[in-house]
Design a protein around this motif. Sequence first.
Motif, PDB file in Angstrom:
ATOM      1  N   UNK A   1      14.813 -21.833 -70.237  1.00  0.00           N
ATOM      2  CA  UNK A   1      14.113 -21.063 -69.547  1.00  0.00           C
ATOM      3  C   UNK A   1      13.532 -21.469 -68.609  1.00  0.00           C
ATOM      4  N   UNK A   2      14.180 -21.157 -67.257  1.00  0.00           N
ATOM      5  CA  UNK A   2      13.590 -22.030 -66.245  1.00  0.00           C
ATOM      6  C   UNK A   2      12.255 -21.496 -66.027  1.00  0.00           C
ATOM      7  N   UNK A   3      11.711 -21.805 -64.941  1.00  0.00           N
ATOM      8  CA  UNK A   3       9.947 -22.173 -64.412  1.00  0.00           C
ATOM      9  C   UNK A   3       9.891 -20.245 -63.805  1.00  0.00           C
ATOM     10  N   UNK A   4      10.649 -20.216 -62.995  1.00  0.00           N
ATOM     11  CA  UNK A   4      10.761 -18.874 -62.268  1.00  0.00           C
ATOM     12  C   UNK A   4      10.809 -17.786 -63.263  1.00  0.00           C
ATOM     13  N   UNK A   5      12.082 -17.994 -64.503  1.00  0.00           N
ATOM     14  CA  UNK A   5      12.584 -17.134 -65.659  1.00  0.00           C
ATOM     15  C   UNK A   5      10.756 -16.630 -66.293  1.00  0.00           C
ATOM     16  N   UNK A   6      10.925 -17.499 -66.615  1.00  0.00           N
ATOM     17  CA  UNK A   6       9.189 -18.037 -67.492  1.00  0.00           C
ATOM     18  C   UNK A   6       7.956 -17.061 -66.671  1.00  0.00           C
ATOM     19  N   UNK A   7       7.945 -17.244 -66.024  1.00  0.00           N
ATOM     20  CA  UNK A   7       6.912 -16.388 -64.932  1.00  0.00           C
ATOM     21  C   UNK A   7       6.418 -14.936 -64.700  1.00  0.00           C
ATOM     22  N   UNK A   8       8.412 -14.661 -63.965  1.00  0.00           N
ATOM     23  CA  UNK A   8       8.792 -13.471 -63.758  1.00  0.00           C
ATOM     24  C   UNK A   8       8.489 -12.458 -65.095  1.00  0.00           C
ATOM     25  N   UNK A   9       9.480 -13.476 -66.767  1.00  0.00           N
ATOM     26  CA  UNK A   9       8.477 -12.558 -68.200  1.00  0.00           C
ATOM     27  C   UNK A   9       7.315 -12.812 -68.160  1.00  0.00           C
ATOM     28  N   UNK A  10       6.712 -13.600 -68.210  1.00  0.00           N
ATOM     29  CA  UNK A  10       4.633 -13.389 -67.948  1.00  0.00           C
ATOM     30  C   UNK A  10       4.425 -11.974 -67.447  1.00  0.00           C
ATOM     31  N   UNK A  11       4.566 -12.280 -66.395  1.00  0.00           N
ATOM     32  CA  UNK A  11       4.572 -10.924 -65.027  1.00  0.00           C
ATOM     33  C   UNK A  11       5.144  -9.924 -65.864  1.00  0.00           C
ATOM     34  N   UNK A  12       5.624  -9.573 -66.453  1.00  0.00           N
ATOM     35  CA  UNK A  12       5.848  -8.530 -67.067  1.00  0.00           C
ATOM     36  C   UNK A  12       5.671  -8.140 -68.360  1.00  0.00           C
ATOM     37  N   UNK A  13       5.295  -9.169 -69.043  1.00  0.00           N
ATOM     38  CA  UNK A  13       4.567  -8.846 -70.202  1.00  0.00           C
ATOM     39  C   UNK A  13       2.823  -8.204 -69.768  1.00  0.00           C
ATOM     40  N   UNK A  14       2.530  -9.387 -69.014  1.00  0.00           N
ATOM     41  CA  UNK A  14       0.849  -8.732 -68.406  1.00  0.00           C
ATOM     42  C   UNK A  14       1.250  -7.046 -67.900  1.00  0.00           C
ATOM     43  N   UNK A  15       1.673  -6.887 -67.504  1.00  0.00           N
ATOM     44  CA  UNK A  15       1.981  -5.511 -66.146  1.00  0.00           C
ATOM     45  C   UNK A  15       2.278  -4.573 -67.879  1.00  0.00           C
ATOM     46  N   UNK A  16       3.562  -4.482 -68.536  1.00  0.00           N
ATOM     47  CA  UNK A  16       3.077  -3.727 -69.775  1.00  0.00           C
ATOM     48  C   UNK A  16       1.950  -3.647 -70.707  1.00  0.00           C
ATOM     49  N   UNK A  17       1.482  -4.274 -71.105  1.00  0.00           N
ATOM     50  CA  UNK A  17       0.201  -5.283 -71.638  1.00  0.00           C
ATOM     51  C   UNK A  17      -0.592  -3.715 -70.905  1.00  0.00           C
ATOM     52  N   UNK A  18      -0.838  -4.423 -69.905  1.00  0.00           N
ATOM     53  CA  UNK A  18      -2.081  -3.989 -69.060  1.00  0.00           C
ATOM     54  C   UNK A  18      -2.137  -2.321 -68.238  1.00  0.00           C
ATOM     55  N   UNK A  19      -0.670  -1.723 -68.564  1.00  0.00           N
ATOM     56  CA  UNK A  19      -0.605  -0.707 -68.280  1.00  0.00           C
ATOM     57  C   UNK A  19      -1.316   0.509 -69.730  1.00  0.00           C
ATOM     58  N   UNK A  20      -0.955  -0.143 -70.554  1.00  0.00           N
ATOM     59  CA  UNK A  20      -1.227   0.152 -72.033  1.00  0.00           C
ATOM     60  C   UNK A  20      -2.296   0.556 -71.882  1.00  0.00           C
ATOM     61  N   UNK A  21      -3.794  -0.888 -71.852  1.00  0.00           N
ATOM     62  CA  UNK A  21      -4.976  -1.098 -71.260  1.00  0.00           C
ATOM     63  C   UNK A  21      -5.609   0.339 -70.798  1.00  0.00           C
ATOM     64  N   UNK A  22      -5.102  -0.013 -69.927  1.00  0.00           N
ATOM     65  CA  UNK A  22      -5.560   1.399 -68.154  1.00  0.00           C
ATOM     66  C   UNK A  22      -5.329   2.581 -69.105  1.00  0.00           C
ATOM     67  N   UNK A  23      -4.552   2.998 -69.994  1.00  0.00           N
ATOM     68  CA  UNK A  23      -4.844   3.898 -70.316  1.00  0.00           C
ATOM     69  C   UNK A  23      -5.243   4.345 -71.273  1.00  0.00           C
ATOM     70  N   UNK A  24      -5.586   3.160 -71.752  1.00  0.00           N
ATOM     71  CA  UNK A  24      -6.940   3.263 -73.353  1.00  0.00           C
ATOM     72  C   UNK A  24      -8.039   3.546 -72.316  1.00  0.00           C
ATOM     73  N   UNK A  25      -8.549   2.712 -71.649  1.00  0.00           N
ATOM     74  CA  UNK A  25      -9.993   2.743 -71.474  1.00  0.00           C
ATOM     75  C   UNK A  25     -10.232   4.104 -70.664  1.00  0.00           C
TER      76      UNK A  25
END
Length: 414
Positions: free
Chosen positions: A1-25
């Motif tokens: 996995x290249x650095x840019x691909x890993x960064x995009x994946x990290x951002x995608x996982x971050x976005x999914x989990x943080x939307x879930x957090x916002x829905x909870x709070x």
Amino acid sequence: MTGSTGARLAVAVWALTRVALLLCVTKVITLPGPDVTSDVSVIYHGWSEVLKSGTYPGSDVTWQYPPLAALAVLSPALLPFLDYASAFFVLAFVCDLLVLGLLLHAGRGDGRWSAGAWVWVAGVPLLGTTAYARYDVMVTAVAVAALLAGVRHPRVLGALAAVGALLKVWPALILAGTARGRATRLAWTAAAVTAAGLLVVCTVAMPGALDFLGSQRDRGTEVESLGALVFHVARQFGWQGRVELHYGSMEFLGPHVPLVSTLALGLSVLAFGWLLLWRLRAREFGVSTPADAAFAAVLLFTTTSRVISPQYMLWLVGLAAVCLVFRDSRMVLPAGLVLVATGVTQWEFPLGFVHVVTSDATGVTLMFLRNGLLVAATLIACRRLWRRTVTGAGSEGGPAARSGLDRATEPVAS
């Protein structure tokens, strides 16, 4: 996995989990256990009204924070089109994103990797809604920015450490691992000047800025702390104490609690003594040493504290993430233990807090597991820091550590 691909994946996982957090709070999704958002909608909001009147809420025993905490409490005013709680959650989300961006940027280049960003991506949702329902994510963002900036700009590290310390004290510990010589002089001087200037401004601006200095004196042993394990076990054998809301948290009250609280303070003093001894004995300072030392220091004082509130885990996750930006850091195992402990923390609060308060089998098991993980992480982190910097840095670190040391001892910009 290249650095840019890993960064995009990290951002995608971050976005999914943080939307879930916002829905909870925001209570679109309702979780079991006590409502952790009431601290924002009731307590923080109430403090903000007092602060707007021109004074600190010193008459409230739950106000136990340094003067710049007022900025965090008043920050929802930046979004006047939202109600107080919603604005606070959005700002917590923004600070969370800022930390991710800093870690992804810092993870590029030789001797760096993206593991730090992934620690943050995973650690915040492991803590759950508490991460957005306290202002600790804002403080952690300041500490992360300070450590990452400090690699090249010690004065920035010092100034931001002072800001963080006046938000919630503990970021002062990130100064523990600055390299000897010019870097330490620049960072510590900047911290002292910044802290002194801000304290003068806060004291002149509003009365009660320094009331926090005596606010912790009468605290007892909080039910999630290491010392509380004594009473969780003692309850099984007829101990006649009780659990009550005291100084803003659920604490044990009753026979022998003052003794255990005093012993906890003694452990914190011993922790400070070890940290001071390490500082005097350390000879090898690599590029990851400031982050490694900060992580070990905050682990020491969190684990020995009379109070281990769930949000404290966010500090450790942020510092662990900074450590793992650097490939030559030896904090991979302690960071992993902190992540597991963070997941257990959400399990015990808020999901299973009734079990903790009643000291039933589930509650006692959860507290032994979480606190045992913290003790293990602390001992391993301190041992690895000592071995790396005092007794065997060069041979253990190898070429990567040596190159980091060379960079850390180059002339630094201010």
